[in-house]
Write a protein that holds these residues in place. Sequence first.
Motif, short mmCIF file in Angstrom:
data_model
loop_
_atom_site.label_atom_id
_atom_site.label_comp_id
_atom_site.label_asym_id
_atom_site.label_seq_id
_atom_site.Cartn_x
_atom_site.Cartn_y
_atom_site.Cartn_z
N ASN A 187 -3.93 -8.99 -2.18
CA ASN A 187 -3.46 -9.71 -3.05
C ASN A 187 -2.99 -10.29 -1.88
O ASN A 187 -2.44 -11.40 -1.57
CB ASN A 187 -2.18 -9.02 -3.29
CG ASN A 187 -2.83 -8.26 -5.14
OD1 ASN A 187 -3.68 -9.38 -5.41
ND2 ASN A 187 -2.87 -6.98 -5.32
N MET A 188 -3.01 -9.45 -0.50
CA MET A 188 -2.39 -10.35 1.00
C MET A 188 -3.03 -11.47 1.74
O MET A 188 -3.24 -12.02 2.30
CB MET A 188 -1.53 -8.90 1.91
CG MET A 188 -0.13 -8.72 0.64
SD MET A 188 0.60 -9.96 0.57
CE MET A 188 1.51 -9.71 2.15
N ASP A 215 -15.42 -7.52 2.40
CA ASP A 215 -14.40 -6.61 1.37
C ASP A 215 -15.11 -5.92 0.83
O ASP A 215 -16.56 -6.86 0.69
CB ASP A 215 -13.30 -7.52 0.28
CG ASP A 215 -12.29 -6.89 -0.11
OD1 ASP A 215 -11.03 -7.27 0.28
OD2 ASP A 215 -12.78 -6.33 -0.94
N MET A 267 -6.60 -6.56 6.38
CA MET A 267 -5.00 -5.76 5.93
C MET A 267 -6.00 -5.18 4.53
O MET A 267 -6.29 -5.44 3.77
CB MET A 267 -5.04 -7.64 5.04
CG MET A 267 -3.80 -7.52 4.80
SD MET A 267 -2.45 -6.94 5.47
CE MET A 267 -0.94 -7.29 4.97
N LEU A 268 -5.57 -3.87 5.43
CA LEU A 268 -6.15 -2.79 3.84
C LEU A 268 -5.01 -1.47 3.40
O LEU A 268 -4.41 -2.27 3.78
CB LEU A 268 -7.45 -1.96 4.78
CG LEU A 268 -8.19 -2.72 5.22
CD1 LEU A 268 -9.42 -2.19 6.91
CD2 LEU A 268 -9.27 -3.34 4.58
N THR A 315 0.34 -1.69 6.34
CA THR A 315 0.90 -0.61 6.18
C THR A 315 0.66 0.30 7.08
O THR A 315 0.06 0.47 5.39
CB THR A 315 2.13 -1.11 5.31
OG1 THR A 315 2.76 -2.74 5.51
CG2 THR A 315 3.47 -0.14 5.33
N LYS A 343 5.15 3.67 -1.59
CA LYS A 343 3.92 3.97 -0.59
C LYS A 343 5.00 4.14 0.66
O LYS A 343 4.61 4.56 1.79
CB LYS A 343 3.19 3.04 0.12
CG LYS A 343 2.49 2.65 0.57
CD LYS A 343 1.04 1.97 0.61
CE LYS A 343 0.54 2.03 1.94
NZ LYS A 343 -0.31 0.70 2.75
P1 NAD Z 1 -4.83 -5.12 -2.09
O1 NAD Z 1 -5.42 -3.60 -2.69
O2 NAD Z 1 -4.36 -6.14 -2.96
O3 NAD Z 1 -6.12 -5.28 -1.44
C1 NAD Z 1 -6.75 -4.41 -0.28
C2 NAD Z 1 -8.16 -5.38 -0.41
O4 NAD Z 1 -8.71 -4.33 1.03
C3 NAD Z 1 -9.31 -4.99 -1.52
O5 NAD Z 1 -9.09 -6.46 -1.61
C4 NAD Z 1 -9.51 -3.18 -1.34
O6 NAD Z 1 -11.01 -4.35 -1.68
C5 NAD Z 1 -9.74 -4.41 -0.27
N1 NAD Z 1 -11.05 -3.31 1.22
C6 NAD Z 1 -10.69 -1.92 0.85
N2 NAD Z 1 -11.49 -0.72 1.29
C7 NAD Z 1 -12.43 -1.79 1.67
C8 NAD Z 1 -12.78 -1.24 2.91
N3 NAD Z 1 -13.40 0.31 3.24
N4 NAD Z 1 -13.69 -2.01 3.73
C9 NAD Z 1 -13.48 -3.97 3.63
N5 NAD Z 1 -12.25 -4.31 2.34
C10 NAD Z 1 -11.83 -3.11 1.58
O7 NAD Z 1 -3.50 -4.57 -1.51
P2 NAD Z 1 -2.45 -5.64 -0.41
O8 NAD Z 1 -1.41 -5.65 -1.56
O9 NAD Z 1 -3.40 -6.76 -0.29
O10 NAD Z 1 -2.15 -5.16 0.14
C11 NAD Z 1 -2.67 -4.62 1.98
C12 NAD Z 1 -1.51 -4.29 2.71
O11 NAD Z 1 -0.84 -5.11 3.10
C13 NAD Z 1 -1.32 -2.69 1.82
O12 NAD Z 1 -1.38 -1.76 3.54
C14 NAD Z 1 0.02 -3.13 1.70
O13 NAD Z 1 0.71 -2.10 1.93
C15 NAD Z 1 0.69 -3.71 2.52
N6 NAD Z 1 1.15 -5.12 1.98
C16 NAD Z 1 1.79 -5.52 0.89
C17 NAD Z 1 2.55 -6.04 0.32
C18 NAD Z 1 2.77 -6.68 -1.23
O14 NAD Z 1 3.48 -7.21 -1.65
N7 NAD Z 1 1.65 -6.49 -1.54
C19 NAD Z 1 3.63 -6.70 1.00
C20 NAD Z 1 3.80 -5.93 2.11
C21 NAD Z 1 2.93 -5.42 3.14
#
Ligand code: NAD
Length: 290
Positions: free
Chosen positions: A10-11, A30, A58-59, A87, A237
């Motif tokens: 998502n991010m 990914d 961004m994991l 994060t 989280k």
């Molecule tokens: P998400 O789950 O949508 O994305 C994470 C991605 O990482 C997924 O596409 C997943 O397939 C991939 N992934 C997982 N394991 C992997 C691996 N071993 N190798 C390669 N890819 C892998 O999460 P998100 O919402 O994008 O959030 C990412 C980070 O940003 C988190 O740490 C979250 O806490 C932080 N964050 C999110 C938000 C938000 O509003 N969504 C806001 C601020 C911070």
Amino acid sequence: MKIAFIGLGNMGAPMAANLAAVGHDVVGFDQADVSVDGVTMATTGAKAASEAEAVITMLPNGQILRAVADEIIPAMAHGTVLIDCSTVDVDSARSVAQQALDAGLLAVDAPVSGGIGGAAAGTLTFMAGGSDTAFAKAAPLFDIMGQKAVHCGEAGAGQAAKICNNMILGVTMIATCEAFALADKLGLDRQKMFDVVSTSSGYSWTMNAYCPAPGVGPRSPADNGYQPGFAAELMLKDLRLSQQAADSADADTPMGQAATALYEKFVETEGGLGKDFSAMLPRFEERNRS
Ligand code: NAD
């Protein structure tokens, strides 16, 4: 610049797309089958990282970050920079940074605030930890993906800033919601409550900019059925990370601890999963003192 981007969820996906849109050569990886505008996909993280001048991750969490770091750090060229925007817990951030330094790389932990909307619009705020040299190398990329980057200190300082900020946010949201619920029971009109508090000493970002009461204050997730926004489980989280850090630093954080317990109950047993974190207000509304 040749950039590898690992974790295109998502991010990560909109952040990578923004880097590609200004002409950077972005190679993505990914574990899920994803495609992102302007980004060439690699078959492994190591392949993506091997030719990059900067690798951005961004994991979901620290455990996954450590596993990915084990795979990509040996593949990265000497002098290149590893920028982790996930994060994660402070200990994982520091350990991955040390591993990168030991391999002759630069490292920055740079969690973000601003959410999915900020990622898409390129208006994130980055909180960064690492050396001056590492920060200077990452800063032009922060400028593309965000509107502000604060260099908070050495490795782990970015994560420390993020979880302290979000601990304040979680505690303040609960305080704002329980005050609205009390005001309701005292027969106080919500608009009047907002008019007073938003210009008095009880004001906060949660009241003034993200008011949890529908129809009151600027437009917020409360006006959209509490669709996130910032989901309650993501707040949980970050609160858990704050308590993990408080344990390892031996800090007394009773309000953070109480907020963590309340969001845990809300998400796990009270239907809060998938709702915005401001949905604490209807939760309080339905309850009474006992
Ligand atoms: P998400 O789950 O949508 O994305 C994470 C991605 O990482 C997924 O596409 C997943 O397939 C991939 N992934 C997982 N394991 C992997 C691996 N071993 N190798 C390669 N890819 C892998 O999460 P998100 O919402 O994008 O959030 C990412 C980070 O940003 C988190 O740490 C979250 O806490 C932080 N964050 C999110 C938000 C938000 O509003 N969504 C806001 C601020 C911070």
